[in-house]
Design a protein around this motif. Structure first.
Motif, PDB file in Angstrom:
ATOM      1  N   GLN A  88       0.838  -1.199   0.000  1.00 36.07           N
ATOM      2  CA  GLN A  88       0.000   0.000   0.000  1.00 36.07           C
ATOM      3  C   GLN A  88       0.873   1.249   0.000  1.00 36.07           C
ATOM      4  O   GLN A  88       2.005   1.221   0.470  1.00 36.07           O
ATOM      5  CB  GLN A  88      -0.903   0.006   1.238  1.00 36.07           C
ATOM      6  CG  GLN A  88      -2.202  -0.768   1.074  1.00 36.07           C
ATOM      7  CD  GLN A  88      -2.010  -2.278   1.021  1.00 36.07           C
ATOM      8  OE1 GLN A  88      -1.110  -2.810   1.635  1.00 36.07           O
ATOM      9  NE2 GLN A  88      -2.858  -2.965   0.272  1.00 36.07           N
ATOM     10  N   LEU A 142       0.001   6.915   1.843  1.00 36.95           N
ATOM     11  CA  LEU A 142      -1.301   7.464   2.225  1.00 36.95           C
ATOM     12  C   LEU A 142      -2.233   6.356   2.725  1.00 36.95           C
ATOM     13  O   LEU A 142      -2.905   6.504   3.746  1.00 36.95           O
ATOM     14  CB  LEU A 142      -1.926   8.180   1.030  1.00 36.95           C
ATOM     15  CG  LEU A 142      -3.098   9.085   1.407  1.00 36.95           C
ATOM     16  CD1 LEU A 142      -2.621  10.240   2.260  1.00 36.95           C
ATOM     17  CD2 LEU A 142      -3.809   9.611   0.172  1.00 36.95           C
ATOM     18  N   ASP A 143      -2.249   5.233   2.022  1.00 40.98           N
ATOM     19  CA  ASP A 143      -3.096   4.127   2.458  1.00 40.98           C
ATOM     20  C   ASP A 143      -2.665   3.596   3.818  1.00 40.98           C
ATOM     21  O   ASP A 143      -3.487   3.197   4.637  1.00 40.98           O
ATOM     22  CB  ASP A 143      -3.078   2.987   1.431  1.00 40.98           C
ATOM     23  CG  ASP A 143      -3.991   3.281   0.249  1.00 40.98           C
ATOM     24  OD1 ASP A 143      -4.857   4.166   0.407  1.00 40.98           O
ATOM     25  OD2 ASP A 143      -3.834   2.647  -0.808  1.00 40.98           O
ATOM     26  N   LYS A 164      -4.124   5.980   6.188  1.00 42.95           N
ATOM     27  CA  LYS A 164      -5.588   5.837   6.217  1.00 42.95           C
ATOM     28  C   LYS A 164      -5.992   4.678   7.114  1.00 42.95           C
ATOM     29  O   LYS A 164      -6.972   4.744   7.851  1.00 42.95           O
ATOM     30  CB  LYS A 164      -6.104   5.541   4.811  1.00 42.95           C
ATOM     31  CG  LYS A 164      -6.472   6.736   4.002  1.00 42.95           C
ATOM     32  CD  LYS A 164      -7.172   6.242   2.751  1.00 42.95           C
ATOM     33  CE  LYS A 164      -7.159   7.281   1.666  1.00 42.95           C
ATOM     34  NZ  LYS A 164      -7.518   6.698   0.373  1.00 42.95           N
ATOM     35  N   LEU A 165      -5.226   3.621   6.998  1.00 41.37           N
ATOM     36  CA  LEU A 165      -5.533   2.424   7.767  1.00 41.37           C
ATOM     37  C   LEU A 165      -5.668   2.760   9.254  1.00 41.37           C
ATOM     38  O   LEU A 165      -6.578   2.293   9.940  1.00 41.37           O
ATOM     39  CB  LEU A 165      -4.420   1.397   7.557  1.00 41.37           C
ATOM     40  CG  LEU A 165      -4.619   0.041   8.219  1.00 41.37           C
ATOM     41  CD1 LEU A 165      -5.782  -0.681   7.583  1.00 41.37           C
ATOM     42  CD2 LEU A 165      -3.355  -0.792   8.095  1.00 41.37           C
ATOM     43  N   ASP A 187       2.159   9.166  -2.266  1.00 44.80           N
ATOM     44  CA  ASP A 187       1.803   8.150  -3.253  1.00 44.80           C
ATOM     45  C   ASP A 187       2.899   7.122  -3.476  1.00 44.80           C
ATOM     46  O   ASP A 187       2.773   6.235  -4.306  1.00 44.80           O
ATOM     47  CB  ASP A 187       1.449   8.810  -4.590  1.00 44.80           C
ATOM     48  CG  ASP A 187       0.129   9.553  -4.478  1.00 44.80           C
ATOM     49  OD1 ASP A 187      -0.750   9.037  -3.766  1.00 44.80           O
ATOM     50  OD2 ASP A 187       0.001  10.645  -5.068  1.00 44.80           O
TER      51      ASP A 187
END
Ligand SMILES: Nc1ncnc2c1ncn2[C@@H]1O[C@H](COP(=O)(O)OP(=O)(O)OP(=O)(O)O)[C@@H](O)[C@H]1O
Ligand SMILES: [Mg+2]
Lengths: 306, 491, 292
Positions: B93, B96-97, B100-101, B135
């Motif tokens: 990931q 950012l992901d 987010k998690l 990213d």
């Protein structure tokens, strides 16, 4: 929601695939449509496997434990208790979900290769039981089912296609949702995921029940489509191999990949039949080439992800 | 009432008592430093608090509730968060992901991302200076960014008790200051923090209370000044290093004896995919020299070390005593007489300490091997106590010692060290400095060091290369370095 | 009483041969971290090639066996150079997924070998003629000399392998390579050479166990998956990567199978072993002797 280029590609591609699959039977012989019907059920097996493997990180070597239990429970109820087909499919599916829940505990406790073996053993045990209780299950030969899904090949094809659409929809929904992200996190590092406050058990239970639900449902529908339930159709190790190979060469973690992989395996398998004994070997060689040169699988070639 | 109340906590691993009868309490809003030599049980204590390990006995009360047998996730929901000593990013990931998690609620039927999650995650990234890499995939980022991402994740949970295990390890002094400030500014009033770090200066300026551990037991607890002055703490943890807080004494390395060129490095370009990591880097090392490469995180130091040892591809050439090593395999280069202690350590995890060291002495005869082993044990006494323990169960610092020890076992003529000070207690740093100087002076060992810890590098070396965005922006003698570029890096 | 001796002696012989059969699998997993699902196919390959040279070209037994073993070595290197190495080196396959790629590749490889064997040599099981004739009477039962020799050879080879892995330098290097390849390279050890050695040993081991197995039970391409499954169970039960563990596990599985076959019914043979396997793994997730 933000659309990345790849998810837009995916959407276009899914639509195209769906239109093709919907129109296909109009141009095909009954025989080929029948083969495609099997391939469609098969792709539900593969998608369900990919949910566990690609997202939840479980290398499940026993997808046919779930499929077989769903199929055999449904078949047994039909043959021995004479329940209507609909009820049999429903109850078979529920039994498969229970079987899926049985796998959660080892999945949480065991490392990759060890879990791999446990699931493989679960299939072998199932196979043994089918042989031991041959008077009910028909043993090696299998059993012929009185009930059928439908007598029309067209109806059967569209039933299978509907199942594929529903399951693909559910899987796509789940995997692109927060749950999909959490599942992947739990797969990559369970302690790290727990340390962000996630109760990994819940997500594993969800993944296993969903995978079992669709495996069982598809298995049960498949035997009613075929009219027979036998080890070689829904339990044997060669079915497992086909599922795993279809998922990997189709493109893991894509949902559509497994559908393509399944179509590929079943269709090339048929085409190459004139090779006689070498047909399996030929499919394997093709699959190896894809594996080595296009590790993202057929879906990867088409969608060109990162 | 205290936010965290620990009493009589014990943890044993086999015969080792990693945490021994520890009592401590942390109040709301307190910032506590947890210090102690390597292997003293700091990480284990944090893992007991979050539930990664279960204690053998003792009680942990958080917010008035007994939590010692709660699962990890329940404690996190109750308001804890942890930054592990070893980063554990999700590699598939993006940054950012990953963030987010941390912002997601723990709900299974959670089909939609909360509408504001994107904005919140971006904000958390910005807070830690990660906006340019949101990213990117963690695997492609330098160490320092990943550490910051881990901190961002922990902060995103808005914990009432934040546990951080060596967040500053591997950062340059200026980066440490920056990160410390970021953490403090992101912190809300009542948040309590427990910080483990070997960077005494950073801990000292960051916390309002210090707890010291030694062999699993608490030996001091109180005002930072008091604890730092405590005789036992000085003996087992600080060593003499505190007197050296004043940065620079002239380099202690002897001038290189001969003019023999040992390593002649000219790298035109080193790329990972499209990203160019090194450009036109030239380094010449004479026999008997002690050279250091310094620079910010991501400047390309580790890549340079890997190029020298043939672990990555590059254009240009590296010559060893005039002979090109370009076509050689890593093993061939090593057999020329180079030993490498990489940043990633590359230990043989399931082998014992002794087996690891013996792998290093693979090309020695029995007799030399024994002698070298003794040398290494003399340098790192704790390794002798842990001889039979598998490497992966060692504490972070012990693993680092093992890495350096294994390189020394190779009896090299050139020793390459990538971040050897990572996660080591001051007292061990001192031992290592002394040992390196001794090897350098008495045996004429040539050393190439890549280091964030400037004090360490400046104290030891006789020439410095400053690597900046993949190119050498300064090079020369230590004394000049302090005058010409010093202040920029020595904040 | 006779039953007791029969179970004891037969169980011992079966288990010893199982143990040897599992060794190659154990070696490759323990050192290269690869679950070689083509293992069964290698056993069968060596057996069938040996049988072919012995029965068609009328080669003397040892020459035929040697050719069978050679075939297995050849295919072992093919597997390494065509599949394992390229996947390892690939930049497009993420590190953490390489294991599953190699696993799938060996699976496909197995299907290819089985298909070709089936095609070229047919699917009737082949039996390698006994090495020696005659039998002797011990403990009220008769045992052929051939069986005794088979068991002895198996034990001998296992002993040698154990020694080679645990007590020699190359063995240590192989183990180390399974934990960190970069680590091995920066010790000045040539990885390529380590792997060539490993796959060579693997080929020989698989070859020998294949021909021994065929001299005892017979072999056919169809039996390959079952043999792989057997090796897999033994190795996992013993603890992945532990030669000692695999050794003891073979006896547990071998004796359980023999006991069931004699006391209950041959058709239930695998069930108790499966049961034990599941229970042990749930209690001890790293197997009996696993390092991890
Ligand atoms: N799983 C384990 N098995 C055996 N011993 C262990 C295990 N984990 C830690 N230890 C031992 O417990 C002791 C304490 O380890 P811990 O990681 O808590 O030290 P630490 O204070 O964090 O050290 P460092 O500053 O080097 O990170 C060490 O000596 C270590 O070798
Ligand atoms: Mg620590």
């Amino acid at each position: 929601m933000r659309f990345s280029p790849s998810s837009r590609n995916l959407l276009t591609f899914c639509t195209l695939l769906l239109i093709t699959l919907v129109c296909l039977p109009w141009f095909l012989s009954l025989y080929i449509a029948g083969m495609l019907t099997i391939a469609l059920y098969f792709s539900v097996f593969t998608m369900s496997w990919d949910l566990l493997f690609g997202y939840s990180g479980e290398v499940n070597f026993g997808p046919t434990f779930l499929i077989g239990i769903g199929a055999y429970a449904a078949a047994l109820l039909n043959v021995n208790a004479g329940l209507p087909v609909f009820a049999c499919v429903l109850l078979g599916t529920l039994t498969a979900v229970l079987a899926g829940l049985l796998l959660v505990a080892p999945a949480l406790r065991l490392r990759g290769p060890y879990f791999c073996l446990i699931t493989l053993v679960s299939v072998l045990v199932l196979q043994e039981f089918i042989t031991i209780f041959a008077q009910y299950t028909g043993g090696e030969i299998g059993m012929t089912l009185p009930g059928v899904l439908s007598a029309s090949g067209m109806v059967n094809y569209y039933l299978a296609l509907a199942l594929v659409c529903v399951s693909a929809g559910v899987f796509l929904g789940i995997t692109s949702s927060p749950v999909g992200l959490i599942l992947q996190a739990g797969a990559q590092d369970p302690v790290a995921a727990e340390s962000l406050g996630f109760n990994i058990v819940k997500y594993k239970v969800l993944a296993f029940s969903l995978s079992a639900f669709f495996s069982g449902l598809s298995g049960a529908m498949l035997v009613f489509y075929m009219g027979t339930a036998s080890v070689s159709i829904v339990v044997s190790v060669s079915v497992i191999l086909q599922i795993i190979i279809a998922a990997i060469i189709g493109g893991r973690r894509t949902i559509v990949g497994p559908i393509l992989g399944s179509l590929f395996i079943i269709i090339t398998g048929q085409w190459l039949q004139y090779l006689g004994q070498l047909d399996y070997a030929a499919v394997a060689i093709l699959a190896l080439i894809i594996l080595l040169f296009f590790p993202d699988g057929i879906a990867g070639i088409i969608l060109r992800r990162h | 009432m205290a936010l965290l109340e620990v009493s009589g906590l014990n943890k044993r691993f086999g015969g080792i008592r990693a945490v021994k009868d520890v009592d401590l309490s942390v109040q709301e809003g307190q910032i506590v430093g947890l210090i102690g030599p390597n292997g003293s049980g700091k990480s284990t204590l944090l893992k007991l608090l979050t539930g990664v390990h279960k204690p053998n006995s003792g009680s942990i009360r958080f917010d008035g509730r007994e939590i010692h047998n709660w699962p990890i996730n329940k404690r996190i929901k109750q308001g804890m968060a942890i930054v592990f000593q070893h980063s554990r990013p999700l590699h598939r990931q993006t940054v950012l992901d990953n963030i987010k998690l941390a912002l997601l609620p723990d709900r299974v039927f959670n089909i939609h991302y909360p509408g504001d999650i994107e904005a919140k995650a971006l904000q958390a990234a910005r807070l830690l200076g990660l906006e340019d890499v949101v990213d990117a995939y963690p695997g492609s980022l330098p160490f320092g960014y990943i550490r910051r991402m881990e901190v961002a994740k922990a902060l995103a949970l808005s914990p009432r008790l934040l546990l951080m295990d060596e967040p500053f390890a591997g950062l340059t002094p200026s980066e440490v200051g920056e990160l410390a400030e970021l953490i403090l500014s992101a912190r809300h009033e009542k948040q309590a923090i427990v910080l483990v770090d070997h960077n005494v200066k950073a801990v000292y300026s960051f916390v309002n209370r210090i707890i010291a551990l030694y062999v699993g037991a608490k030996i001091a607890d109180g005002e930072p000044r008091e604890v730092m002055a405590n005789a036992e703490v000085r003996r087992v943890f600080l060593g003499k290093s505190m007197d050296e807080g004043q940065i620079l004494q002239p380099s202690m390395a002897s001038e290189p004896g001969g003019d023999n060129l040992l390593l002649d490095l000219d790298i035109e370009s080193l790329k990972y995919g499209k990203a160019e990591i090194l450009r036109n880097v030239s380094i010449r090392i004479r026999e008997g020299e002690f050279a250091s490469i310094v620079g910010l995180n991501g400047a390309g130091k580790s890549s340079l070390m890997k190029a020298v040892t043939g672990l990555v591809n590059y254009t240009g050439d590296v010559k060893w005593r005039g002979m090109s090593t370009k076509r050689m395999t890593t093993a061939q280069i090593i057999r020329l007489g180079i030993a490498f202690a990489p940043e990633t350590r590359e230990l043989f995890h399931h082998m014992s300490v002794k087996e690891n060291l013996e792998m290093g002495g693979e090309r020695l005869n029995r007799h030399e091997l024994e002698a070298r082993l003794e040398d290494v044990y003399a340098l790192f006494p704790i390794l002798r106590e842990r001889v039979a323990q598998p490497a992966y169960t060692l504490s972070g610092g012990e693993q680092q010692m093992l890495t350096i020890g294994r390189a020394l076992m190779q009896a090299p003529s050139l020793l390459i060290l990538d971040e050897p000070t990572l996660g080591l207690a001051p007292v061990v740093l001192e031992a290592i400095s002394e040992a390196l100087l001794k090897l350098h002076q008495s045996r004429g060992l040539t050393i190439l060091l890549a280091e964030q810890n400037l004090h360490f590098a400046l104290k030891l070396s006789n020439s410095i290369y400053l690597l900046d965005h993949g190119s050498i922006s300064w090079h020369g003698a230590v004394a000049d370095f302090v005058q010409e570029v010093g202040d920029k890096f020595l904040v | 009483m006779q039953l007791f001796w029969e179970i004891l002696v037969n169980g011992f012989i079966v288990s010893s041969i199982y143990a040897l059969g599992a060794m190659g699998f154990s070696l490759i997993f323990g050192t290269a971290g690869i679950l070689n699902l083509a293992h069964g196919a290698y056993l069968v390959l060596a057996a069938i090639v040996a049988w072919f040279f012995i029965s068609y070209f009328k080669l003397p037994l040892p020459a035929g066996l040697a050719i069978g073993i050679l075939a297995s070595v050849l295919f072992s290197y093919l597997l390494f150079f065509l599949l394992v190495n390229p996947i390892d080196k690939s930049k497009r396959i993420p590190e953490e997924e390489k294991a599953i790629f190699v696993l799938t590749a060996t699976l496909l490889w197995s299907i290819i070998i089985e298909g070709m064997l089936d095609y070229v040599f047919g699917s009737t099981p082949v039996v390698i003629p006994p090495f020696v004739s005659g039998s002797m009477h011990v403990f009220e039962i008769s045992v052929t000399y051939n069986m005794i020799i088979l068991a002895m050879i198996s034990l001998l080879i296992i002993g040698l392998l154990w020694f080679a892995i645990n007590r020699t330098r190359p063995g240590k290097m192989l183990l180390a390579a399974s934990m960190s390849r970069t680590g091995v390279a920066i010790m000045g050890i040539e990885l390529k050479r380590v792997y060539l050695l490993l796959w060579g040993i693997y080929g020989i081991l698989a070859g020998i166990s294949g021909v021994l197995l065929a001299a005892f039970l017979g072999a056919s391409a169809r039996a390959a998956p079952e043999l792989t499954g057997m090796a897999f169970s033994i190795v996992v039960l013993g603890g992945l990567g532990s030669i000692t563990g695999s050794f003891f596990a073979s006896y547990i599985i071998g004796y359980l199978g023999t006991l069931t076959a004699y006391l209950i019914s041959p058709s239930y043979t695998p069930l108790p072993a499966f049961f034990v396997l599941v229970v042990i793994l749930l209690l001890r997730p790293q197997g009996l002797f696993g390092r991890f």
